[in-house]
Design a protein around this motif. Structure first.
Motif, PDB file in Angstrom:
ATOM      1  N   UNK A 250       0.747  -1.327   0.100  1.00 42.57           N
ATOM      2  CA  UNK A 250       0.098  -0.019   0.054  1.00 42.57           C
ATOM      3  C   UNK A 250       0.836   1.278   0.040  1.00 42.57           C
ATOM      4  N   UNK A 251       2.165   1.059  -0.372  1.00 39.84           N
ATOM      5  CA  UNK A 251       3.159   2.289  -0.265  1.00 39.84           C
ATOM      6  C   UNK A 251       3.818   2.412  -1.643  1.00 39.84           C
ATOM      7  N   UNK A 252       4.248   3.772  -1.987  1.00 43.46           N
ATOM      8  CA  UNK A 252       4.554   3.710  -3.300  1.00 43.46           C
ATOM      9  C   UNK A 252       5.816   4.642  -3.480  1.00 43.46           C
ATOM     10  N   UNK A 253       6.882   4.517  -2.538  1.00 42.20           N
ATOM     11  CA  UNK A 253       8.347   5.156  -2.582  1.00 42.20           C
ATOM     12  C   UNK A 253       8.904   4.601  -3.942  1.00 42.20           C
ATOM     13  N   UNK A 254       9.926   5.350  -4.418  1.00 41.05           N
ATOM     14  CA  UNK A 254      10.475   5.139  -5.592  1.00 41.05           C
ATOM     15  C   UNK A 254      11.510   3.807  -5.356  1.00 41.05           C
ATOM     16  N   UNK A 255      11.916   3.080  -6.478  1.00 40.51           N
ATOM     17  CA  UNK A 255      12.475   1.968  -6.407  1.00 40.51           C
ATOM     18  C   UNK A 255      13.739   2.460  -7.724  1.00 40.51           C
ATOM     19  N   UNK A 256      14.948   2.429  -7.278  1.00 37.57           N
ATOM     20  CA  UNK A 256      15.946   2.767  -8.013  1.00 37.57           C
ATOM     21  C   UNK A 256      16.691   1.523  -8.716  1.00 37.57           C
ATOM     22  N   UNK A 257      16.912   1.359  -9.914  1.00 39.07           N
ATOM     23  CA  UNK A 257      17.643   0.380 -10.280  1.00 39.07           C
ATOM     24  C   UNK A 257      19.428   0.758 -10.349  1.00 39.07           C
ATOM     25  N   UNK A 258      20.056  -0.222  -9.844  1.00 40.64           N
ATOM     26  CA  UNK A 258      21.697  -0.104  -9.858  1.00 40.64           C
ATOM     27  C   UNK A 258      22.281  -0.979 -10.778  1.00 40.64           C
ATOM     28  N   UNK A 259      23.006  -0.178 -11.414  1.00 37.57           N
ATOM     29  CA  UNK A 259      23.717  -0.770 -12.479  1.00 37.57           C
ATOM     30  C   UNK A 259      25.295  -0.948 -12.326  1.00 37.57           C
ATOM     31  N   UNK A 260      26.146  -1.207 -13.250  1.00 45.90           N
ATOM     32  CA  UNK A 260      27.455  -1.280 -13.191  1.00 45.90           C
ATOM     33  C   UNK A 260      28.209  -0.030 -12.264  1.00 45.90           C
ATOM     34  N   UNK A 261      27.756   1.170 -13.114  1.00 47.51           N
ATOM     35  CA  UNK A 261      28.609   2.388 -12.713  1.00 47.51           C
ATOM     36  C   UNK A 261      28.025   2.764 -11.421  1.00 47.51           C
ATOM     37  N   UNK A 262      26.715   2.603 -10.916  1.00 48.55           N
ATOM     38  CA  UNK A 262      26.251   3.001  -9.532  1.00 48.55           C
ATOM     39  C   UNK A 262      26.682   2.272  -8.500  1.00 48.55           C
ATOM     40  N   UNK A 263      26.780   0.889  -8.927  1.00 51.94           N
ATOM     41  CA  UNK A 263      27.481  -0.213  -7.955  1.00 51.94           C
ATOM     42  C   UNK A 263      28.845   0.201  -7.537  1.00 51.94           C
ATOM     43  N   UNK A 264      29.622   0.450  -8.604  1.00 49.47           N
ATOM     44  CA  UNK A 264      31.094   0.723  -8.548  1.00 49.47           C
ATOM     45  C   UNK A 264      31.270   1.949  -7.561  1.00 49.47           C
ATOM     46  N   UNK A 265      30.419   3.046  -7.942  1.00 52.83           N
ATOM     47  CA  UNK A 265      30.559   4.032  -6.980  1.00 52.83           C
ATOM     48  C   UNK A 265      30.271   3.753  -5.759  1.00 52.83           C
ATOM     49  N   UNK A 266      28.961   3.098  -5.176  1.00 47.74           N
ATOM     50  CA  UNK A 266      28.708   2.897  -4.036  1.00 47.74           C
ATOM     51  C   UNK A 266      29.868   1.994  -3.375  1.00 47.74           C
TER      52      UNK A 266
END
Length: 323
Positions: A250-266
């Motif tokens: 019943x909630x609708x906060x965003x869901x963000x996809x993590x790919x190669x670049x974002x995972x490497x930065x994190x």
């Protein structure tokens, strides 16, 4: 099928260990749950209603003597203990050797829970247990070495088998599952992250289904000495998973996809996230397990639909978050 009388579950408070424990308890099997945290073991026991045929043992799975002590009277050891993702290369084999040494001394059967990494890239539409194992990643090569160690002649007196699961989900799935933290965040009404491609449908197994099939194999003498694929219900895209989960919460906060670049930065700040990058090929070239061998030799595949499984997962997580 011969009924199990007593079992030991290593890594009992993890995603697979806890559902296998629950399945054993349902079947009336005397069960010893083994883990490092007394508090977590007690939480699991409480969730299961503190049954009389459940025993807690606090120990270190890297110490074969701890496993030996915990396993008195047991027939089967379920090896569900795992290591942090970024420590897999250095710690997975020593952990497995401690398990096998204890099993050798005690004469235990071993059911080792593993994944699909050793298969490498898919070369067939539905991957059978005979699929060539040619891993091209560090973690895939380590997992293949783990299989070779389990089936090594060093442990010839030990009956052992390996069950292979695809990505999994369920109320007990935790950070060891790509999807676990995503569904936890959606249940909590927080912004969530989805690892990998959200458009390409992939295979997922609902953990309670997997537990039924794994325990079924463990009770059959004919199942040992082999690899067994534990397939999921089918395939589903990340977008559809999120849609079902949001509807259930019943909630609708965003869901963000993590790919190669974002995972490497994190990964510069969180080492485990960097380690996921080499496995992202599985989100782009999904590998789907064949359950034909299981169906032929054991019986029907336990299969909960995604609508039901994801909804139940979200509801259970939301209830747990209230407590």
């Amino acid at each position: 099928m011969r009924s199990l009388k007593k079992a030991l579950v290593l890594g009992a408070t993890g995603g697979t260990g806890s559902v296998i424990t629950e399945e054993l308890i349902k079947r009336g099997v005397d069960t010893v749950i083994f883990g490092r945290s007394k508090a977590k073991l007690e939480q699991l026991a409480m969730r299961l209603g503190n049954p009389k045929h459940l025993t807690l043992y606090v120990g270190d799975a890297f110490r074969s003597e701890d496993i030996f002590s915990a396993s008195e009277g047991a027939e089967v050891l379920f090896h569900c203990a795992n290591v942090p993702y970024h420590e897999m290369v250095s710690k997975l084999i020593p952990l497995g050797e401690a398990v096998m040494e204890a099993a050798k001394q005690r004469g235990l059967k071993v059911v080792a829970v593993d994944g699909i990494y050793p298969y490498g890239r898919k070369r067939m539409e539905r991957v059978t247990e005979e699929h060539p194992k040619q891993p091209h990643t560090k973690k895939g090569k380590t997992r293949l070495a783990f299989e070779q160690m389990i089936f090594s002649h060093r442990w010839d007196n030990v009956q052992r088998l390996i069950v292979r699961l695809p990505d999994y989900y369920g109320p007990t799935a935790n950070e060891a599952s790509y999807l676990g933290s995503t569904l936890e965040a959606i249940a909590a009404g927080k912004m969530a992250f989805f690892i990998g491609n959200m458009h390409i449908p992939r295979e997922y197994v609902y953990l309670p289904d997997a537990a039924k099939m794994i325990v079924e194999l463990a009770g059959r003498d004919s199942a040992y000495g082999q690899n067994w694929n534990i397939p999921g219900t089918g395939i589903i895209s990340g977008h559809d998973i999120v849609r079902i989960a949001k509807a259930a919460s019943g909630k609708s906060k965003p869901v963000i996809s993590l790919g190669r670049v974002s995972l490497s930065l994190i990964g510069l700040f969180i080492p485990v996230m960097k380690e996921i990058v080499e496995m992202l090929y599985l989100t782009e070239e999904p590998l789907i397990l064949s359950g034909e061998k299981y169906q032929r030799q054991i019986g029907p595949i336990s299969s909960t639909g995604f609508q039901e499984g994801i909804t139940e997962t979200i509801r259970t997580l939301m209830q747990a978050q209230k407590e």
